[in-house]
Motif scaffolding. Structure first.
Motif, short mmCIF file in Angstrom:
data_model
loop_
_atom_site.label_atom_id
_atom_site.label_comp_id
_atom_site.label_asym_id
_atom_site.label_seq_id
_atom_site.Cartn_x
_atom_site.Cartn_y
_atom_site.Cartn_z
N LEU A 24 3.76 -7.41 12.38
CA LEU A 24 3.05 -8.42 12.67
C LEU A 24 4.18 -9.37 11.27
O LEU A 24 4.26 -8.76 10.94
CB LEU A 24 1.33 -8.61 11.32
N ARG A 25 5.08 -10.60 11.80
CA ARG A 25 5.61 -10.89 10.94
C ARG A 25 5.36 -12.75 10.98
O ARG A 25 4.72 -13.40 11.64
CB ARG A 25 6.31 -11.42 11.83
N TYR A 26 5.30 -13.11 9.29
CA TYR A 26 5.10 -15.02 9.46
C TYR A 26 6.31 -14.96 8.82
O TYR A 26 7.30 -14.83 7.78
CB TYR A 26 3.99 -14.91 8.25
N LEU A 27 6.84 -16.48 9.64
CA LEU A 27 8.00 -16.27 9.49
C LEU A 27 8.07 -18.22 8.63
O LEU A 27 7.43 -18.83 9.41
CB LEU A 27 9.35 -16.82 9.98
N LYS A 28 7.97 -18.06 7.31
CA LYS A 28 6.96 -19.58 6.91
C LYS A 28 7.92 -20.01 6.88
O LYS A 28 8.09 -20.85 7.30
CB LYS A 28 6.71 -18.96 5.94
N LYS A 29 8.61 -20.31 6.67
CA LYS A 29 9.98 -21.33 6.67
C LYS A 29 9.95 -22.40 8.08
O LYS A 29 10.21 -23.36 8.42
CB LYS A 29 11.49 -21.23 6.41
N SER A 30 10.14 -21.52 9.35
CA SER A 30 9.86 -21.47 10.89
C SER A 30 7.85 -22.17 11.21
O SER A 30 8.40 -22.32 12.20
CB SER A 30 10.21 -20.91 12.00
N GLN A 31 7.66 -21.80 10.19
CA GLN A 31 5.78 -21.93 10.54
C GLN A 31 5.53 -20.60 12.34
O GLN A 31 4.97 -21.51 12.53
CB GLN A 31 5.58 -23.19 10.38
N ILE A 32 6.21 -19.73 11.93
CA ILE A 32 5.86 -19.66 13.37
C ILE A 32 5.78 -17.64 12.91
O ILE A 32 5.67 -17.38 11.36
CB ILE A 32 6.86 -18.98 14.12
N PHE A 33 3.95 -17.31 13.48
CA PHE A 33 3.75 -16.03 13.02
C PHE A 33 3.28 -15.20 14.16
O PHE A 33 3.42 -15.55 15.72
CB PHE A 33 2.27 -16.37 12.76
N LEU A 34 4.24 -14.11 14.07
CA LEU A 34 4.51 -13.31 15.89
C LEU A 34 3.99 -12.21 15.70
O LEU A 34 3.68 -11.59 13.95
CB LEU A 34 5.91 -13.14 15.53
N ILE A 35 3.15 -11.42 16.54
CA ILE A 35 2.58 -10.32 16.66
C ILE A 35 3.31 -9.79 17.79
O ILE A 35 3.28 -10.28 19.25
CB ILE A 35 1.51 -10.89 16.89
N PHE A 36 3.90 -8.31 17.40
CA PHE A 36 4.13 -6.89 18.64
C PHE A 36 2.98 -6.82 18.98
O PHE A 36 2.46 -6.01 18.38
CB PHE A 36 5.85 -6.71 18.18
N LEU A 37 2.55 -6.65 20.28
CA LEU A 37 1.77 -6.04 20.54
C LEU A 37 1.66 -5.52 21.91
O LEU A 37 2.86 -5.69 22.95
CB LEU A 37 0.24 -6.63 20.51
N GLN A 38 1.01 -4.08 21.63
CA GLN A 38 0.96 -3.60 23.24
C GLN A 38 -0.39 -3.25 23.93
O GLN A 38 -1.36 -2.94 23.49
CB GLN A 38 1.33 -1.90 23.21
N ARG A 39 -0.28 -4.16 25.20
CA ARG A 39 -1.86 -4.49 25.64
C ARG A 39 -1.48 -3.66 27.71
O ARG A 39 -0.37 -3.44 28.08
CB ARG A 39 -1.37 -6.63 26.04
N PHE A 40 -2.67 -3.96 27.45
CA PHE A 40 -3.17 -3.29 28.87
C PHE A 40 -2.85 -4.46 30.24
O PHE A 40 -3.31 -5.62 29.69
CB PHE A 40 -5.31 -3.09 29.06
N ASN A 41 -2.34 -4.28 31.33
CA ASN A 41 -2.32 -5.19 32.15
C ASN A 41 -4.04 -5.67 33.11
O ASN A 41 -3.26 -4.99 34.06
CB ASN A 41 -0.57 -4.59 33.46
N ARG A 42 -3.91 -5.91 32.31
CA ARG A 42 -5.62 -7.39 32.62
C ARG A 42 -5.62 -8.29 33.94
O ARG A 42 -6.87 -8.07 34.53
CB ARG A 42 -5.95 -7.86 31.57
N GLU A 43 -4.20 -8.76 34.19
CA GLU A 43 -4.29 -9.31 35.28
C GLU A 43 -4.19 -8.14 36.22
O GLU A 43 -4.31 -9.13 38.32
CB GLU A 43 -2.67 -9.64 35.20
N ASN A 44 -3.71 -7.17 36.16
CA ASN A 44 -3.07 -6.66 37.91
C ASN A 44 -4.66 -5.42 37.50
O ASN A 44 -4.68 -4.71 37.62
CB ASN A 44 -2.06 -5.88 37.82
N LYS A 45 -5.16 -6.14 38.52
CA LYS A 45 -6.47 -5.23 38.32
C LYS A 45 -6.31 -4.08 39.64
O LYS A 45 -7.36 -2.82 39.27
CB LYS A 45 -7.78 -5.89 39.99
N LYS A 46 -5.34 -3.40 40.38
CA LYS A 46 -5.21 -2.06 41.11
C LYS A 46 -4.32 -1.10 39.93
O LYS A 46 -4.32 0.34 39.45
CB LYS A 46 -4.32 -1.78 41.87
#
Length: 129
Positions: A34-56
């Motif tokens: 989890l990263r908050y880059l205060k100067k550039s006003q950006i919050f980043l989340i690196f995540l591992q998600r399931f491929n919900r778009e691919n039904k198979k």
């Protein structure tokens, strides 16, 4: 040979955020990612998600980055930020309009959450692998 498409979803309103929220349901997030880059006003989340778009193949895991822009402040609750090995499970992303600001709530398991305060809703979910 099947082509691999890397998803990129850009959200500028609650509908778009709901789509990103659905894609990220049960995604695993390490506190160290989890990263908050205060100067550039950006919050980043690196995540591992399931491929919900691919039904198979919806058990397939995808490494993705969720980026929130124009973030003025970040508050967290029930998250030990010193525990870099802590893995959270993202359950939902919720949007609330509060006067002239937006509150984007990242809701995790164990009743923990992060609230991003922003002037504008601008979120991007982008696959990495």
């Amino acid at each position: 040979m099947g082509k691999k498409y890397l998803a990129k979803i850009i959200a500028k309103d609650s509908q778009g955020l709901n789509l990103i929220s659905a894609c990220c349901f049960q995604a695993k997030v390490s506190v160290s990612e989890l990263r908050y880059l205060k100067k550039s006003q950006i919050f980043l989340i690196f995540l591992q998600r399931f491929n919900r778009e691919n039904k198979k193949n919806n058990k397939e895991k995808i490494n993705s980055v969720c980026k929130f822009e124009f973030v003025e402040s970040v508050k967290s609750k029930n998250i030990d930020q010193n525990d870099k090995n802590l893995i959270l499970e993202l359950l939902a992303i919720d949007l609330i309009k509060n006067k002239d600001k937006f509150e984007i709530n990242l809701i995790f398991n164990n009743n923990s959450f992060i609230t991003l305060s922003a002037e504008i809703v601008e979120a991007t979910l982008e696959d990495q692998n």
